[in-house]
Design a protein around this motif. Structure first.
Motif, PDB file in Angstrom:
ATOM      1  N   ALA A 270       0.829  -1.198   0.000  1.00 53.33           N
ATOM      2  CA  ALA A 270       0.000   0.000   0.000  1.00 53.33           C
ATOM      3  C   ALA A 270       0.866   1.250   0.000  1.00 53.33           C
ATOM      4  CB  ALA A 270      -0.928   0.010   1.211  1.00 53.33           C
ATOM      5  N   LEU A 271       2.097   1.099   0.492  1.00 55.31           N
ATOM      6  CA  LEU A 271       3.012   2.235   0.468  1.00 55.31           C
ATOM      7  C   LEU A 271       3.586   2.404  -0.921  1.00 55.31           C
ATOM      8  CD1 LEU A 271       5.036   1.614   3.738  1.00 55.31           C
ATOM      9  CD2 LEU A 271       3.210   3.265   3.407  1.00 55.31           C
ATOM     10  N   GLU A 272       3.818   3.645  -1.300  1.00 48.79           N
ATOM     11  CA  GLU A 272       4.428   3.883  -2.595  1.00 48.79           C
ATOM     12  C   GLU A 272       5.895   3.471  -2.551  1.00 48.79           C
ATOM     13  OE1 GLU A 272       3.727   7.724  -4.246  1.00 48.79           O
ATOM     14  OE2 GLU A 272       1.813   7.931  -3.233  1.00 48.79           O
ATOM     15  N   LEU A 273       6.401   3.062  -3.716  1.00 46.34           N
ATOM     16  CA  LEU A 273       7.773   2.569  -3.777  1.00 46.34           C
ATOM     17  C   LEU A 273       8.756   3.637  -3.326  1.00 46.34           C
ATOM     18  CD1 LEU A 273       9.275   0.029  -4.624  1.00 46.34           C
ATOM     19  CD2 LEU A 273       9.563   1.020  -6.889  1.00 46.34           C
ATOM     20  N   HIS A 274       8.415   4.902  -3.564  1.00 45.86           N
ATOM     21  CA  HIS A 274       9.323   5.991  -3.187  1.00 45.86           C
ATOM     22  C   HIS A 274       9.387   6.164  -1.673  1.00 45.86           C
ATOM     23  CE1 HIS A 274      10.098   7.595  -7.234  1.00 45.86           C
ATOM     24  NE2 HIS A 274       8.886   7.166  -7.501  1.00 45.86           N
ATOM     25  N   LEU A 275       8.431   5.602  -0.936  1.00 47.89           N
ATOM     26  CA  LEU A 275       8.431   5.720   0.519  1.00 47.89           C
ATOM     27  C   LEU A 275       8.890   4.428   1.190  1.00 47.89           C
ATOM     28  CD1 LEU A 275       5.099   7.662   1.097  1.00 47.89           C
ATOM     29  CD2 LEU A 275       7.419   8.566   1.039  1.00 47.89           C
ATOM     30  N   ALA A 276       9.429   3.504   0.404  1.00 43.66           N
ATOM     31  CA  ALA A 276       9.904   2.243   0.965  1.00 43.66           C
ATOM     32  C   ALA A 276      10.998   2.506   2.001  1.00 43.66           C
ATOM     33  CB  ALA A 276      10.437   1.348  -0.152  1.00 43.66           C
ATOM     34  N   PRO A 277      11.129   1.622   2.991  1.00 45.65           N
ATOM     35  CA  PRO A 277      12.102   1.863   4.067  1.00 45.65           C
ATOM     36  C   PRO A 277      13.532   2.037   3.581  1.00 45.65           C
ATOM     37  CG  PRO A 277      10.582   0.098   4.667  1.00 45.65           C
ATOM     38  CD  PRO A 277      10.322   0.415   3.231  1.00 45.65           C
ATOM     39  N   ASN A 278      13.915   1.357   2.506  1.00 43.81           N
ATOM     40  CA  ASN A 278      15.299   1.463   2.033  1.00 43.81           C
ATOM     41  C   ASN A 278      15.483   2.544   0.981  1.00 43.81           C
ATOM     42  OD1 ASN A 278      13.842   0.161   0.063  1.00 43.81           O
ATOM     43  ND2 ASN A 278      15.531  -1.207  -0.533  1.00 43.81           N
ATOM     44  N   ALA A 279      14.461   3.350   0.732  1.00 44.17           N
ATOM     45  CA  ALA A 279      14.591   4.435  -0.243  1.00 44.17           C
ATOM     46  C   ALA A 279      15.449   5.549   0.343  1.00 44.17           C
ATOM     47  CB  ALA A 279      13.216   4.970  -0.620  1.00 44.17           C
ATOM     48  N   PRO A 280      16.274   6.201  -0.472  1.00 44.59           N
ATOM     49  CA  PRO A 280      17.047   7.333   0.020  1.00 44.59           C
ATOM     50  C   PRO A 280      16.146   8.415   0.598  1.00 44.59           C
ATOM     51  CG  PRO A 280      17.845   6.629  -2.135  1.00 44.59           C
ATOM     52  CD  PRO A 280      16.576   5.882  -1.878  1.00 44.59           C
ATOM     53  N   GLU A 281      16.655   9.135   1.570  1.00 41.23           N
ATOM     54  CA  GLU A 281      15.851  10.159   2.248  1.00 41.23           C
ATOM     55  C   GLU A 281      15.333  11.210   1.277  1.00 41.23           C
ATOM     56  OE1 GLU A 281      13.802  11.748   5.299  1.00 41.23           O
ATOM     57  OE2 GLU A 281      15.000   9.902   5.327  1.00 41.23           O
ATOM     58  N   ALA A 282      16.119  11.516   0.252  1.00 38.12           N
ATOM     59  CA  ALA A 282      15.695  12.530  -0.717  1.00 38.12           C
ATOM     60  C   ALA A 282      14.439  12.082  -1.467  1.00 38.12           C
ATOM     61  CB  ALA A 282      16.821  12.815  -1.711  1.00 38.12           C
ATOM     62  N   PHE A 283      14.323  10.794  -1.769  1.00 37.03           N
ATOM     63  CA  PHE A 283      13.134  10.286  -2.447  1.00 37.03           C
ATOM     64  C   PHE A 283      11.922  10.364  -1.528  1.00 37.03           C
ATOM     65  CE2 PHE A 283      16.240   8.477  -5.319  1.00 37.03           C
ATOM     66  CZ  PHE A 283      15.593   8.496  -6.541  1.00 37.03           C
ATOM     67  N   ARG A 284      12.124  10.026  -0.257  1.00 35.30           N
ATOM     68  CA  ARG A 284      11.022  10.108   0.692  1.00 35.30           C
ATOM     69  C   ARG A 284      10.547  11.546   0.835  1.00 35.30           C
ATOM     70  NH1 ARG A 284      10.635   5.692   4.026  1.00 35.30           N
ATOM     71  NH2 ARG A 284       9.880   6.975   5.741  1.00 35.30           N
ATOM     72  N   HIS A 285      11.484  12.470   0.872  1.00 37.20           N
ATOM     73  CA  HIS A 285      11.133  13.882   0.991  1.00 37.20           C
ATOM     74  C   HIS A 285      10.378  14.358  -0.243  1.00 37.20           C
ATOM     75  CE1 HIS A 285      11.480  18.118   2.036  1.00 37.20           C
ATOM     76  NE2 HIS A 285      11.950  18.346   0.821  1.00 37.20           N
ATOM     77  N   GLU A 286      10.798  13.900  -1.422  1.00 39.62           N
ATOM     78  CA  GLU A 286      10.134  14.318  -2.654  1.00 39.62           C
ATOM     79  C   GLU A 286       8.700  13.803  -2.709  1.00 39.62           C
ATOM     80  OE1 GLU A 286      10.845  14.075  -7.514  1.00 39.62           O
ATOM     81  OE2 GLU A 286      11.954  12.791  -6.146  1.00 39.62           O
ATOM     82  N   ALA A 287       8.484  12.542  -2.322  1.00 37.00           N
ATOM     83  CA  ALA A 287       7.137  11.976  -2.334  1.00 37.00           C
ATOM     84  C   ALA A 287       6.232  12.662  -1.315  1.00 37.00           C
ATOM     85  CB  ALA A 287       7.209  10.477  -2.058  1.00 37.00           C
ATOM     86  N   GLU A 288       6.775  12.961  -0.124  1.00 34.64           N
ATOM     87  CA  GLU A 288       5.983  13.634   0.900  1.00 34.64           C
ATOM     88  C   GLU A 288       5.685  15.081   0.521  1.00 34.64           C
ATOM     89  OE1 GLU A 288       8.505  13.113   4.218  1.00 34.64           O
ATOM     90  OE2 GLU A 288       7.907  11.022   4.582  1.00 34.64           O
ATOM     91  N   LYS A 289       6.559  15.691  -0.276  1.00 32.15           N
ATOM     92  CA  LYS A 289       6.352  17.067  -0.713  1.00 32.15           C
ATOM     93  C   LYS A 289       5.073  17.204  -1.525  1.00 32.15           C
ATOM     94  CE  LYS A 289       8.411  20.554  -3.762  1.00 32.15           C
ATOM     95  NZ  LYS A 289       9.558  20.850  -4.654  1.00 32.15           N
ATOM     96  N   LEU A 290       4.767  16.206  -2.357  1.00 33.71           N
ATOM     97  CA  LEU A 290       3.549  16.261  -3.166  1.00 33.71           C
ATOM     98  C   LEU A 290       2.297  16.228  -2.304  1.00 33.71           C
ATOM     99  CD1 LEU A 290       4.501  13.828  -6.089  1.00 33.71           C
ATOM    100  CD2 LEU A 290       4.568  16.327  -6.082  1.00 33.71           C
ATOM    101  N   LYS A 291       2.381  15.594  -1.142  1.00 36.89           N
ATOM    102  CA  LYS A 291       1.224  15.533  -0.260  1.00 36.89           C
ATOM    103  C   LYS A 291       1.129  16.755   0.646  1.00 36.89           C
ATOM    104  CE  LYS A 291       1.372  10.467  -0.087  1.00 36.89           C
ATOM    105  NZ  LYS A 291       1.445   9.255   0.771  1.00 36.89           N
ATOM    106  N   ARG A 292       2.260  17.389   0.906  1.00 37.09           N
ATOM    107  CA  ARG A 292       2.293  18.480   1.868  1.00 37.09           C
ATOM    108  C   ARG A 292       2.092  19.841   1.210  1.00 37.09           C
ATOM    109  NH1 ARG A 292       6.870  17.554   3.334  1.00 37.09           N
ATOM    110  NH2 ARG A 292       8.048  19.204   2.298  1.00 37.09           N
ATOM    111  N   GLU A 293       2.700  20.079   0.061  1.00 33.98           N
ATOM    112  CA  GLU A 293       2.667  21.399  -0.558  1.00 33.98           C
ATOM    113  C   GLU A 293       1.514  21.535  -1.548  1.00 33.98           C
ATOM    114  OE1 GLU A 293       6.421  22.332  -2.266  1.00 33.98           O
ATOM    115  OE2 GLU A 293       7.519  22.164  -0.367  1.00 33.98           O
ATOM    116  N   ASP A 294       1.198  22.774  -1.894  1.00 34.62           N
ATOM    117  CA  ASP A 294       0.133  23.059  -2.853  1.00 34.62           C
ATOM    118  C   ASP A 294       0.712  23.230  -4.249  1.00 34.62           C
ATOM    119  OD1 ASP A 294      -1.884  23.059  -0.929  1.00 34.62           O
ATOM    120  OD2 ASP A 294      -1.526  25.172  -0.428  1.00 34.62           O
TER     121      ASP A 294
END
Length: 495
Positions: A273-297
């Motif tokens: 159910a988690l996106e591949l970009h938010l996988a536990p072994n994903a680099p922090e920059a990828f996690r930040h980029e995926a979360e940015k789409l949910k957080r910013e307008d």
């Protein structure tokens, strides 16, 4: 025994061979994940409509589009290019002028595709948004390919396909690695996505080796009773066979690409159910980029963005058609070989806008680093261009073959041996550079320099006459007669 079998109907205890209607429906629903799919669809629709979030106004959206890049200034060239085309038909403007103006007019449209794709990612989510961004980034090249196909310029189309792929494998990511890694020892790539990219890219490139191997194995000489005879393989009969398995290969390549997109959209496992970009072994920059789409307008309203993309697509398709019409006169006036024109010049059209932006960004950031407060260097390597290559070789190339099949044009997957060699070498280098899911500016410079090497060698290459003959739209026999009459393979035209 029958009484004992049914005495617990209240608890729905049944024999192993009989299941109640409700239990059967429950099992089917669980197998198909209907409830999960329904929730995912509702979540997608709520995200697309930004339920509970701030709505972006029309005027705000138009302002953001206009100010998205300084490249938008070049949009004023668009009407000039149209006027030049109409005046060229009357003999007042030359083909070279129309070609240059059309080339410049497409640059801002190509940037608007990039901008629109990035904005739609806020509404579509990370995985579908990435697919849209890649597809829109390939829109210019795909449109050029379809126009070349409909005009039956098959030799130029094949060279352009190879040129687009190696451009997005070498020059574009190489430049991004140099610019992004100039102030940091190494940048990160997503390990799972990189591994999948290696496999998909290799499959696409190796699929082009099969027709070449088939044709080369037939194109041999053999000895009978001491006399050497040549097998006649450059014929309509052999091309018919290559056409048949090219159609099959095209369908199989499309299946491979669809499977890869399904995997990226919904990877298997307990945490799928988690996106591949938010996988536990994903680099922090990828996690930040995926979360940015949910957080910013976003900056643009979704409906305004869709209309903008549709308008840009129509304008680009019209301008690209006029660009293609001026190719042959410009190529002959400049004495440029058809191979080099397709391999290098036409693909650079799609990179002109991004190249200018990368150069300006690099200079501006360097000046800011030395004369102002330095900004932290990015740790995320920009490798989306490799995704563009994968989509082009696994989706657009087989799609061209199927469109040609439907429209009665003899487009096969038999490419020039030199072009296939370039693809294999580029694929090997890119897979080697990104094997550890990390990169740096030195590896980026190696990619760029190898691309320059290819451009240098391709300048002196004229192409295989037998492959050119097999790409003639009338018949192979007509092409062979033209070669025999003109004494030069360059006299054969695919259109």
């Amino acid at each position: 025994m029958a009484h004992d079998h049914h005495e617990h109907l209240g608890t729905q205890v049944t024999s192993p061979g009989v299941r109640s209607h409700a239990s059967r429906r429950s099992g089917i629903s669980e197998f198909l994940h209907l409830d999960d799919n329904k929730d995912a669809l509702l979540g997608f629709w709520d995200n697309f409509n930004r339920k509970g979030k701030r709505k972006i106004g029309v005027l705000e959206s138009l302002k953001a589009i206009a100010l998205s890049s300084w490249l938008n200034i070049l949009i004023v060239i668009l009407p000039v290019a149209w006027v030049a085309h109409w005046r060229q038909e009357e003999g007042e403007w030359g083909h070279t002028t129309v070609f240059i103006l059309s080339l410049l007019a497409i640059i801002p449209l190509e940037h608007l595709f990039d901008f629109g794709g990035d904005q739609m990612a806020y509404y579509l989510g990370k995985d579908i948004g990435d697919l849209l961004v890649v597809t829109l980034n390939n829109a210019v090249e795909a449109t050029l390919g379809i126009i070349l196909l409909l005009k039956c310029e098959l030799v130029l189309l094949k060279s352009t396909i190879v040129g687009v792929v190696i451009l997005h494998l070498l020059l574009v990511p190489g430049t991004a690695f140099v610019v992004g890694g100039s102030r940091i020892i190494q940048q990160d790539l997503h390990p799972h996505i990189t591994q999948l990219n290696h496999s998909m890219l290799t499959v696409g490139v190796l699929s082009l080796l099969l027709p070449v191997a088939f044709f080369t194995a037939l194109n041999t000489s053999f000895s009978v009773g001491g006399a050497t005879e040549a097998a006649t393989v450059v014929s309509d009969q052999i091309r018919g066979k290559i056409l048949q398995f090219s159609h099959g290969l095209a369908i199989l390549l499309l299946i491979v690409y669809i499977c890869s997109r399904i995997y990226l959209h919904n990877p298997p496992g307990d945490d799928n159910a988690l996106e591949l970009h938010l996988a536990p072994n994903a680099p922090e920059a990828f996690r930040h980029e995926a979360e940015k789409l949910k957080r910013e307008d976003p900056e643009v309203n979704q409906w305004v963005c869709i209309i903008m993309l549709a308008i840009c697509l129509a304008l680009m398709a019209t301008t690209a058609e006029w660009l293609v019409e001026s190719i042959e006169p410009v190529r002959e006036e400049g004495k440029i070989s058809e191979i080099w024109f397709g391999l290098i010049l036409l693909p650079l059209l799609s990179y002109a806008g991004d190249g200018l932006v990368a150069i300006v960004y690099f200079i501006r950031r360097t000046l800011r680093h030395f004369f102002r407060e330095p900004t932290p260097p990015p740790t995320l390597a920009q490798a989306e261009a490799i995704d563009l290559s994968i989509q082009f070789v696994l989706f657009w190339m087989p799609l061209f073959v199927l469109i040609a099949w439907w429209s009665g044009r003899p487009l096969t997957l038999l490419f020039d041996l030199f072009e296939v060699s370039l693809l294999v070498g580029s694929c090997f280098l890119v897979n080697y550079v990104t094997a550890d899911a990390k990169t740096n500016w030195a590896e980026g410079s190696a990619l760029v320099i190898f691309y320059i090497m290819i451009a240098l060698v391709a300048w002196f290459y004229e192409g295989q006459p037998e492959v050119r003959a097999m790409s003639d739209c009338e018949s192979v026999a007509t092409a062979l007669a033209a070669i025999a009459g003109g004494g030069d393979s360059g006299g054969v035209h695919s259109g």
